[in-house]
Design an enzyme around this catalytic site. Sequence first.
Site, PDB file in Angstrom:
ATOM      1  N   GLY A 172       0.824  -1.207   0.000  1.00  0.00           N
ATOM      2  CA  GLY A 172       0.000   0.000   0.000  1.00  0.00           C
ATOM      3  C   GLY A 172       0.857   1.255   0.000  1.00  0.00           C
ATOM      4  O   GLY A 172       0.530   2.255  -0.654  1.00  0.00           O
ATOM      5  N   THR A 173       1.955   1.213   0.712  1.00  0.00           N
ATOM      6  CA  THR A 173       2.831   2.389   0.803  1.00  0.00           C
ATOM      7  C   THR A 173       3.368   2.761  -0.581  1.00  0.00           C
ATOM      8  O   THR A 173       3.353   3.937  -0.975  1.00  0.00           O
ATOM      9  CB  THR A 173       4.004   2.101   1.770  1.00  0.00           C
ATOM     10  OG1 THR A 173       3.457   1.746   3.040  1.00  0.00           O
ATOM     11  CG2 THR A 173       4.923   3.290   1.920  1.00  0.00           C
ATOM     12  N   ASN A 209      -7.374   4.098   9.364  1.00  0.00           N
ATOM     13  CA  ASN A 209      -6.914   2.850   9.968  1.00  0.00           C
ATOM     14  C   ASN A 209      -7.010   2.849  11.491  1.00  0.00           C
ATOM     15  O   ASN A 209      -7.125   1.807  12.117  1.00  0.00           O
ATOM     16  CB  ASN A 209      -5.471   2.550   9.545  1.00  0.00           C
ATOM     17  CG  ASN A 209      -4.578   3.765   9.601  1.00  0.00           C
ATOM     18  OD1 ASN A 209      -4.846   4.775   8.958  1.00  0.00           O
ATOM     19  ND2 ASN A 209      -3.527   3.693  10.389  1.00  0.00           N
ATOM     20  N   SER A 215      -4.001  -2.793  -0.563  1.00  0.00           N
ATOM     21  CA  SER A 215      -2.910  -3.602  -0.018  1.00  0.00           C
ATOM     22  C   SER A 215      -3.417  -5.000   0.312  1.00  0.00           C
ATOM     23  O   SER A 215      -4.484  -5.152   0.922  1.00  0.00           O
ATOM     24  CB  SER A 215      -2.359  -2.928   1.245  1.00  0.00           C
ATOM     25  OG  SER A 215      -1.395  -3.763   1.851  1.00  0.00           O
ATOM     26  N   GLY A 216      -2.636  -6.018  -0.065  1.00  0.00           N
ATOM     27  CA  GLY A 216      -3.071  -7.409   0.114  1.00  0.00           C
ATOM     28  C   GLY A 216      -3.242  -7.827   1.565  1.00  0.00           C
ATOM     29  O   GLY A 216      -4.219  -8.469   1.929  1.00  0.00           O
ATOM     30  N   THR A 231      10.390  -7.879 -11.621  1.00  0.00           N
ATOM     31  CA  THR A 231       9.723  -9.171 -11.789  1.00  0.00           C
ATOM     32  C   THR A 231       8.645  -9.326 -10.723  1.00  0.00           C
ATOM     33  O   THR A 231       8.862  -9.027  -9.556  1.00  0.00           O
ATOM     34  CB  THR A 231      10.759 -10.317 -11.696  1.00  0.00           C
ATOM     35  OG1 THR A 231      11.748 -10.071 -12.689  1.00  0.00           O
ATOM     36  CG2 THR A 231      10.118 -11.671 -11.931  1.00  0.00           C
ATOM     37  N   CYS A 262       4.930   5.019  21.705  1.00  0.00           N
ATOM     38  CA  CYS A 262       5.883   3.895  21.653  1.00  0.00           C
ATOM     39  C   CYS A 262       5.388   2.595  21.032  1.00  0.00           C
ATOM     40  O   CYS A 262       6.144   1.898  20.392  1.00  0.00           O
ATOM     41  CB  CYS A 262       6.443   3.559  23.038  1.00  0.00           C
ATOM     42  SG  CYS A 262       7.255   4.959  23.768  1.00  0.00           S
TER      43      CYS A 262
HETATM   44  N1  PLP Z   1      -2.674   3.078   4.162  1.00  0.00           N
HETATM   45  C1  PLP Z   1      -3.377   2.688   5.220  1.00  0.00           C
HETATM   46  C2  PLP Z   1      -4.675   3.375   5.522  1.00  0.00           C
HETATM   47  C3  PLP Z   1      -2.934   1.650   6.041  1.00  0.00           C
HETATM   48  O1  PLP Z   1      -3.640   1.278   7.095  1.00  0.00           O
HETATM   49  C4  PLP Z   1      -1.701   1.034   5.716  1.00  0.00           C
HETATM   50  C5  PLP Z   1      -1.154  -0.021   6.579  1.00  0.00           C
HETATM   51  O2  PLP Z   1      -1.391  -0.044   7.777  1.00  0.00           O
HETATM   52  C6  PLP Z   1      -1.000   1.473   4.579  1.00  0.00           C
HETATM   53  C7  PLP Z   1      -1.519   2.497   3.828  1.00  0.00           C
HETATM   54  C8  PLP Z   1       0.303   0.856   4.180  1.00  0.00           C
HETATM   55  O3  PLP Z   1       0.093  -0.404   3.579  1.00  0.00           O
HETATM   56  P1  PLP Z   1       1.318  -1.426   3.472  1.00  0.00           P
HETATM   57  O4  PLP Z   1       1.546  -1.977   4.833  1.00  0.00           O
HETATM   58  O5  PLP Z   1       0.847  -2.466   2.502  1.00  0.00           O
HETATM   59  O6  PLP Z   1       2.471  -0.658   2.954  1.00  0.00           O
END
Ligand code: PLP
Length: 393
Positions: A71-72, A150, A198-199, A236, A324
């Site tokens: 996702g990042t 999240n 994100s998977g 790849t 923390c």
């Molecule tokens: N965006 C949100 C809202 C998330 O909750 C997360 C992961 O916690 C991410 C992006 C990042 O995803 P990834 O862990 O696949 O990089």
Amino acid sequence: MSVVYLDNNATTRVADEVREVMLPYLSDLYGNPSSMHTFGGQVHRTIERAREHIALLIYAEPEEIVFTSCGTESDNTAIMSALLSSPEKRHIITTRVEHPAVLNYCKTLARRGYRVTFLSVDKLGRLNIDELYSSLSDDTAVVSVMYANNENGVIFPVQEIASIVKSAGAIFHTDAVQAAGKLPVNVKEFPVDMMSLSGHKMHAPKGVGALYIRRATRFSPYIIGGHQEKGRRGGTENVASIIGFGKAAEIAQEHVESDDSRVRGLRDRLEEELLQTCPGALINGDRGNRLPNTLNMSFEYVEGEAILLRLNEFNICASSGSACTSGSLEPSHVLRAMGVPFTAIHGSVRFSLSRYTTDDDIDAVLRNMPGIIKELRQLSPYGRNADKTKIKN
Ligand code: PLP
């Protein structure tokens, strides 16, 4: 003792069916999908089927899906691509409550000379839409607003935001990492240009993600290399994980409605009973508009980390927005943006459920939490005093 896993917004278990479809690609079917031979070609075809399933989950076309590593990467790619496609524009709009994948990337871009507006939220975590209107200008290249948060689960009105952003001529990206698979997401219903997935948030493995890029959107790749993903993402492919991700999307699509009502029922029971049995418990986030699986609560005058450690002794996994625990020295930026009082931020705990959460899991928390909170509050000098004055049983 089996684990009571209530930290599904952090990551999810890989579904058995997902693991099953992945295994051949970790043993016999190791061909490179780019190879000319039939051995590699069959892998290529399975990747394309996975792409179709991801597309179906969000009502996109398969060619609008690009696989990434997480996702990042999808978030960074979307924002960077939007900036490169209109280099004359130097303004970015995002929110104060984004995941670090967007927030910290935007802060880095601010240090590199871009102007960034961070939209605020109210005390229930709802976005200030007026601020969006007043921030948009001809100089705005991209607006990135998450679909659902999240930490507190609050759902943003991305449909409305997308229309506002498009009429101002900017690119709209949404981080739907927490929303996809938990809510029905349909890119045909609103003019979103790019969307991150994100998977590992939907029972596929870690290390695979996807970026939806609406057809005809100008796109510049972030990772430049081979011709994979039609030149939109070199490298790849992570074959087994992509295939698992496809299966997870297929299952999520089939179950999104039934999961919603079952998981919501369990979450609501947990919430209502904790409110009754734990004095000084507060809900963080808009109760009327949240992900069905997420419960973020604060227990005033108690340390969130201490609650987590005590829960851990009962093999219960949750997470905290206080300092923390998430490897950071700062308390949750989301709760701070909502103006949650310091004493409550420090006592915040997030429970996040999944399709695999059972009644027994919820019972385990309900059995242990009242005692944990009572005991920890007794140990805290603030808690002992507050108990008498502020916290009513
Ligand atoms: N965006 C949100 C809202 C998330 O909750 C997360 C992961 O916690 C991410 C992006 C990042 O995803 P990834 O862990 O696949 O990089």
